[in-house]
Design an enzyme around this catalytic site. Structure first.
Site, PDB file in Angstrom:
ATOM      1  N   SER A   9       0.880  -1.172   0.000  1.00 29.25           N
ATOM      2  CA  SER A   9       0.000   0.000   0.000  1.00 29.25           C
ATOM      3  C   SER A   9       0.919   1.225   0.000  1.00 29.25           C
ATOM      4  CB  SER A   9      -0.818  -0.034   1.290  1.00 29.25           C
ATOM      5  OG  SER A   9      -1.366   1.220   1.585  1.00 29.25           O
TER       6      SER A   9
ATOM      7  N   TYR B 105      -1.521  -1.084  10.487  1.00 30.50           N
ATOM      8  CA  TYR B 105      -1.613  -1.366   9.042  1.00 30.50           C
ATOM      9  C   TYR B 105      -0.336  -0.929   8.315  1.00 30.50           C
ATOM     10  CZ  TYR B 105      -3.661  -1.389   4.328  1.00 30.50           C
ATOM     11  OH  TYR B 105      -3.915  -1.624   2.994  1.00 30.50           O
TER      12      TYR B 105
ATOM     13  N   LYS C 226       2.366  -3.192   6.252  1.00 27.65           N
ATOM     14  CA  LYS C 226       2.606  -3.002   4.815  1.00 27.65           C
ATOM     15  C   LYS C 226       4.063  -2.607   4.532  1.00 27.65           C
ATOM     16  CE  LYS C 226      -1.493  -4.068   3.348  1.00 27.65           C
ATOM     17  NZ  LYS C 226      -1.711  -5.242   2.515  1.00 27.65           N
TER      18      LYS C 226
HETATM   19  N1  LIG Z   1      -8.862  -0.742  -0.473  1.00 29.18           N
HETATM   20  C1  LIG Z   1      -7.820   0.046  -0.248  1.00 29.18           C
HETATM   21  O1  LIG Z   1      -7.969   1.256  -0.017  1.00 29.18           O
HETATM   22  C2  LIG Z   1      -6.435  -0.512  -0.322  1.00 29.18           C
HETATM   23  C3  LIG Z   1      -5.357   0.367  -0.537  1.00 29.18           C
HETATM   24  C4  LIG Z   1      -4.058  -0.146  -0.587  1.00 29.18           C
HETATM   25  C5  LIG Z   1      -3.845  -1.503  -0.416  1.00 29.18           C
HETATM   26  N2  LIG Z   1      -4.913  -2.334  -0.208  1.00 29.18           N
HETATM   27  C6  LIG Z   1      -4.625  -3.754   0.012  1.00 29.18           C
HETATM   28  O2  LIG Z   1      -5.215  -4.515  -1.021  1.00 29.18           O
HETATM   29  C7  LIG Z   1      -5.567  -5.813  -0.532  1.00 29.18           C
HETATM   30  C8  LIG Z   1      -7.009  -6.097  -0.898  1.00 29.18           C
HETATM   31  O3  LIG Z   1      -7.816  -5.089  -0.314  1.00 29.18           O
HETATM   32  P1  LIG Z   1      -9.303  -4.808  -0.814  1.00 29.18           P
HETATM   33  O4  LIG Z   1      -9.510  -3.355  -0.761  1.00 29.18           O
HETATM   34  O5  LIG Z   1      -9.584  -5.563  -2.044  1.00 29.18           O
HETATM   35  O6  LIG Z   1     -10.087  -5.442   0.437  1.00 29.18           O
HETATM   36  P2  LIG Z   1     -11.415  -6.293   0.486  1.00 29.18           P
HETATM   37  O7  LIG Z   1     -11.830  -6.299   1.894  1.00 29.18           O
HETATM   38  O8  LIG Z   1     -12.372  -5.834  -0.550  1.00 29.18           O
HETATM   39  O9  LIG Z   1     -10.907  -7.761   0.063  1.00 29.18           O
HETATM   40  C9  LIG Z   1     -10.032  -8.467   0.895  1.00 29.18           C
HETATM   41  C10 LIG Z   1     -10.343  -9.948   0.750  1.00 29.18           C
HETATM   42  O10 LIG Z   1      -9.436 -10.638   1.613  1.00 29.18           O
HETATM   43  C11 LIG Z   1     -10.174 -11.646   2.307  1.00 29.18           C
HETATM   44  N3  LIG Z   1      -9.510 -11.955   3.574  1.00 29.18           N
HETATM   45  C12 LIG Z   1      -9.456 -11.183   4.698  1.00 29.18           C
HETATM   46  N4  LIG Z   1      -8.808 -11.830   5.666  1.00 29.18           N
HETATM   47  C13 LIG Z   1      -8.430 -13.032   5.145  1.00 29.18           C
HETATM   48  C14 LIG Z   1      -7.741 -14.151   5.667  1.00 29.18           C
HETATM   49  N5  LIG Z   1      -7.315 -14.170   6.944  1.00 29.18           N
HETATM   50  N6  LIG Z   1      -7.524 -15.198   4.866  1.00 29.18           N
HETATM   51  C15 LIG Z   1      -7.964 -15.195   3.587  1.00 29.18           C
HETATM   52  N7  LIG Z   1      -8.658 -14.186   3.036  1.00 29.18           N
HETATM   53  C16 LIG Z   1      -8.883 -13.112   3.816  1.00 29.18           C
HETATM   54  C17 LIG Z   1     -11.552 -11.045   2.515  1.00 29.18           C
HETATM   55  O11 LIG Z   1     -12.525 -12.052   2.769  1.00 29.18           O
HETATM   56  C18 LIG Z   1     -11.759 -10.308   1.197  1.00 29.18           C
HETATM   57  O12 LIG Z   1     -12.391 -11.128   0.242  1.00 29.18           O
HETATM   58  C19 LIG Z   1      -5.295  -5.774   0.966  1.00 29.18           C
HETATM   59  O13 LIG Z   1      -4.045  -6.372   1.228  1.00 29.18           O
HETATM   60  C20 LIG Z   1      -5.226  -4.300   1.286  1.00 29.18           C
HETATM   61  O14 LIG Z   1      -4.418  -4.035   2.398  1.00 29.18           O
HETATM   62  C21 LIG Z   1      -6.189  -1.883  -0.168  1.00 29.18           C
END
Ligand SMILES: NC(=O)c1ccc[n+]([C@@H]2O[C@H](COP(=O)([O-])OP(=O)(O)OC[C@H]3O[C@@H](n4cnc5c(N)ncnc54)[C@H](O)[C@@H]3O)[C@@H](O)[C@H]2O)c1
Length: 309
Positions: free
Chosen positions: A177, A190, A194
């Site tokens: 991130s 977080y 990251k």
């Molecule tokens: N959305 C944002 O703003 C953002 C920004 C930067 C980075 N990210 C990163 O991107 C990745 C995906 O985020 P997103 O926004 O798609 O989130 P999201 O919540 O839409 O999807 C995350 C998925 O991970 C699954 N998950 C959670 N815990 C788990 C576990 N212990 N084992 C297996 N699966 C698990 C959830 O069920 C979900 O389907 C994450 O690593 C997040 O940190 C997100």
């Protein structure tokens, strides 16, 4: 002594020469990008594939004809994603797996080896967030963030990296991130998680280089700004036209491109990725001032997904 100094000077000259050509190559690649490698029939494992960025990654890798292995704790959601993949003519194998649970990761990895075969691209995407002021974070919440966002990468790598090294090919991707490069309010746990995965990617790459296996495995860290998946519910951004809340499809597209072109770090949006190193040339204070000026952040207690799971 004299010869040692001459040798050092010569080595430094070679080093500077190489660095100069790398800079030229970087500029050249801005105009003529690297051609993309094929992932047709490669086994791509995506964790957290049931929702958000993970779902989009699955769909985009499916369009590139990869064989997908989708993990999530939410079985219904990966079933739906697998259906979408099949509608695109793709192949998807689904496994319910909590990536923070070492034993589940071990036993499901063994099943994949038997049922699907060798994983060639491991995309550690699953993640959670708390978005709480530091003083309000419970120890269990901190542990969960670090378990899912960081330790899980170690658990999956332990299963799949040795085989990649044995086969002499593979690619490991860590969903980090911008919080893995900068710090932001309400993201202490977080951001730490990251930053850690970027460190993990860099250190592993160096370790493989050190043992003479530097060119066979690629490592990539993806660093998006805030993405509209419900992960952060009501984010604010001071300049929505310049630094918008990203669509997961765009992030997945840039992430897939980063994998296909073997990029080390891909900041999304990419223009921010070019600006960050430039600001790094200035004192830290300038860098932080720039970050505060752009002012994109989450509000406390504002993660929908944290409440769902
Ligand atoms: N959305 C944002 O703003 C953002 C920004 C930067 C980075 N990210 C990163 O991107 C990745 C995906 O985020 P997103 O926004 O798609 O989130 P999201 O919540 O839409 O999807 C995350 C998925 O991970 C699954 N998950 C959670 N815990 C788990 C576990 N212990 N084992 C297996 N699966 C698990 C959830 O069920 C979900 O389907 C994450 O690593 C997040 O940190 C997100």
């Amino acid at each position: 002594m004299f010869f040692a100094i001459v040798q050092l000077v010569l080595e430094l000259l070679v080093l500077y020469g190489k660095a100069f050509f790398m800079i030229l190559e970087g500029i050249f690649r801005l105009i003529f990008p690297v051609s993309e490698k094929s992932v047709k029939d490669e086994v791509v494992l995506i964790t957290g594939a049931g929702h958000g960025i993970g779902r989009e990654l699955a769909l985009q890798f499916a369009k590139k004809q990869a064989i997908l292995v989708l993990w999530d704790i939410n079985e219904n959601e990966i079933q739906n994603v697998a259906e979408e993949v099949r509608k695109l003519g793709g192949v998807a194998h689904i496994y319910k797996c909590d990536v923070s649970d070492l034993h589940q990761v071990e036993s499901i990895a063994a099943r994949i080896q038997q049922e699907v075969g060798d994983v060639s691209i491991l995309f550690n995407n699953a993640g959670v967030v708390n978005l709480k002021p530091f003083n309000e974070l419970e120890p269990a919440e901190i542990q969960r963030t670090l378990s899912v966002n960081t330790l899980a990468h170690f658990w999956t790598l332990r299963q799949f990296l040795p085989r990649m090294i044995e086969l002499g090919r593979g690619h490991v991707v860590a969903m980090s991130s911008v919080c893995g490069i900068l710090g932001g309010p309400y993201t202490t746990d977080y951001s730490a998680s990251k930053h850690a995965v970027i460190g993990l990617m860099k250190a592993l790459e160096e370790e493989l280089h050190f043992i003479g296996k530097g060119d066979i495995i690629h490592f990539t860290a993806i660093c998006p700004t805030i993405v509209d998946t419900g992960f952060v519910h009501h984010p604010h951004t001071r300049f929505p036209e310049i630094l918008p809340i990203l669509h997961p499809k765009k992030v997945a597209r840039e992430a897939v491109n980063a994998v296909l072109t073997n990029k080390r770090i891909a900041v999304v949006p990419s223009w921010l990725g070019y600006l960050i190193p430039i600001f790094r040339l200035f004192p830290d204070k300038v860098f932080i001032m720039f970050q505060r000026f752009l002012d994109q952040a989450a509000n406390p207690n504002d993660s929908l997904r944290a409440k769902v799971h």
